[in-house]
Design an enzyme around this catalytic site. Structure first.
Site, PDB file in Angstrom:
ATOM      1  N   HIS A  17     -36.105  -9.181 -20.746  1.00 65.40           N
ATOM      2  CA  HIS A  17     -35.512 -10.556 -20.088  1.00 65.40           C
ATOM      3  C   HIS A  17     -36.637 -11.586 -20.580  1.00 65.40           C
ATOM      4  O   HIS A  17     -35.888 -12.740 -20.658  1.00 65.40           O
ATOM      5  CB  HIS A  17     -36.098 -10.010 -18.458  1.00 65.40           C
ATOM      6  N   LYS A  41     -28.163  -4.086  -2.331  1.00 58.28           N
ATOM      7  CA  LYS A  41     -28.702  -3.315  -3.196  1.00 58.28           C
ATOM      8  C   LYS A  41     -30.218  -3.092  -2.754  1.00 58.28           C
ATOM      9  O   LYS A  41     -31.087  -3.721  -2.330  1.00 58.28           O
ATOM     10  CB  LYS A  41     -28.845  -4.312  -4.570  1.00 58.28           C
ATOM     11  N   ARG A  90     -27.211  -5.788 -25.134  1.00 58.98           N
ATOM     12  CA  ARG A  90     -28.162  -4.836 -25.821  1.00 58.98           C
ATOM     13  C   ARG A  90     -27.380  -4.140 -26.574  1.00 58.98           C
ATOM     14  O   ARG A  90     -27.786  -3.750 -27.882  1.00 58.98           O
ATOM     15  CB  ARG A  90     -28.976  -3.820 -24.665  1.00 58.98           C
ATOM     16  N   SER A 128     -34.357  -2.410 -16.764  1.00 55.88           N
ATOM     17  CA  SER A 128     -35.065  -2.216 -15.431  1.00 55.88           C
ATOM     18  C   SER A 128     -35.181  -0.873 -14.827  1.00 55.88           C
ATOM     19  O   SER A 128     -36.301  -0.287 -14.517  1.00 55.88           O
ATOM     20  CB  SER A 128     -34.640  -3.303 -14.531  1.00 55.88           C
TER      21      SER A 128
HETATM   22  O1  PNS Z   1     -29.273  -7.980 -13.770  1.00 58.74           O
HETATM   23  P1  PNS Z   1     -27.914  -7.562 -13.511  1.00 58.74           P
HETATM   24  O2  PNS Z   1     -27.986  -6.530 -12.423  1.00 58.74           O
HETATM   25  O3  PNS Z   1     -27.217  -7.023 -14.714  1.00 58.74           O
HETATM   26  O4  PNS Z   1     -27.337  -9.019 -13.094  1.00 58.74           O
HETATM   27  C1  PNS Z   1     -25.920  -8.860 -12.582  1.00 58.74           C
HETATM   28  C2  PNS Z   1     -25.423 -10.405 -11.938  1.00 58.74           C
HETATM   29  C3  PNS Z   1     -26.522 -10.822 -10.755  1.00 58.74           C
HETATM   30  C4  PNS Z   1     -25.638 -11.338 -12.886  1.00 58.74           C
HETATM   31  C5  PNS Z   1     -24.186 -10.052 -11.223  1.00 58.74           C
HETATM   32  O5  PNS Z   1     -24.294  -9.007 -10.630  1.00 58.74           O
HETATM   33  C6  PNS Z   1     -23.560 -11.209 -10.617  1.00 58.74           C
HETATM   34  O6  PNS Z   1     -23.364 -12.572 -11.043  1.00 58.74           O
HETATM   35  N1  PNS Z   1     -23.533 -11.150  -9.139  1.00 58.74           N
HETATM   36  C7  PNS Z   1     -23.341 -12.165  -8.024  1.00 58.74           C
HETATM   37  C8  PNS Z   1     -22.172 -11.911  -7.551  1.00 58.74           C
HETATM   38  C9  PNS Z   1     -20.820 -12.245  -8.507  1.00 58.74           C
HETATM   39  O7  PNS Z   1     -20.786 -13.680  -8.893  1.00 58.74           O
HETATM   40  N2  PNS Z   1     -20.067 -11.422  -8.876  1.00 58.74           N
HETATM   41  C10 PNS Z   1     -18.899 -11.566  -9.760  1.00 58.74           C
HETATM   42  C11 PNS Z   1     -19.193 -11.111 -11.085  1.00 58.74           C
HETATM   43  S1  PNS Z   1     -18.486  -9.777 -11.111  1.00 58.74           S
END
Ligand code: PNS
Length: 166
Positions: A17, A41, A90, A128
């Protein structure tokens, strides 16, 4: 002025990150690192802990801010005036999910563009989830996360200094 948002769970933040944060800070004017505040979560670190860990790690990057957000990413991006979403890729396995989210976000907010940075080779295996799995069993996480976070991560699993793999 190009304002970008780098969203994620950052539970915990990894060297991968940080690599994406540093590289994107070089290509945009302002970068908001946005920690998802998702009560559903089951997180290892609270949102406040994740924000403060990130803040410690970006002190030398004047164009980077750390924030938390709830709800839809596109709504938050609109609210802060960001027009770029940064995501790290990745491996090819990330691609399908990321493509779907990027396209959906673009439909919801047509001014937003998702920019993918390919993860540096030395971090291409890192997540993570892997860090938590290793830490939970007292494994060596020193190659995965910044030095100053190591003990905080072990503490979450009740592992004290000296008990962990050195
Ligand atoms: O680190 P991560 O868990 O891969 O991040 C995922 C994240 C936070 C980018 C994604 O879950 C997100 O944008 N969540 C907010 C809700 C949202 O906008 N969802 C629509 C996209 S499916």
């Amino acid at each position: 002025m190009k304002r970008a948002i780098y969203p994620g769970s950052f539970d915990p933040v990894t060297n991968g990150h940080l690599d994406i944060i540093r590289r994107s800070a070089n290509i945009v004017d302002e970068l908001y690192v946005a920690v998802l505040n998702n009560s559903a979560k089951n997180s290892l670190f609270s949102v406040d802990e994740r924000v403060s860990m990130l803040e410690e790690l970006i002190v030398d990057l004047p164009n980077v801010k750390v924030v938390s957000f709830q709800g839809l990413l596109v709504d938050f991006a609109r609210e802060i005036g960001a027009t770029i979403i940064i995501r790290g890729l990745r491996a090819v396995t990330d691609f399908e999910y990321e493509l779907q989210i990027a396209q959906t976000n673009h439909v919801e907010y047509d001014e937003i563009e998702t920019v993918f940075l390919t993860t540096s080779l030395q971090y291409s295996y890192l997540s993570s989830t892997i860090v938590k799995e290793f830490a939970a069993y007292g494994g060596d996480i020193s190659h995965f996360v910044p030095e100053q976070l190591i003990d905080r991560i072990y503490q979450k699993y009740g592992i004290k200094k000296g008990e962990k793999h050195e």
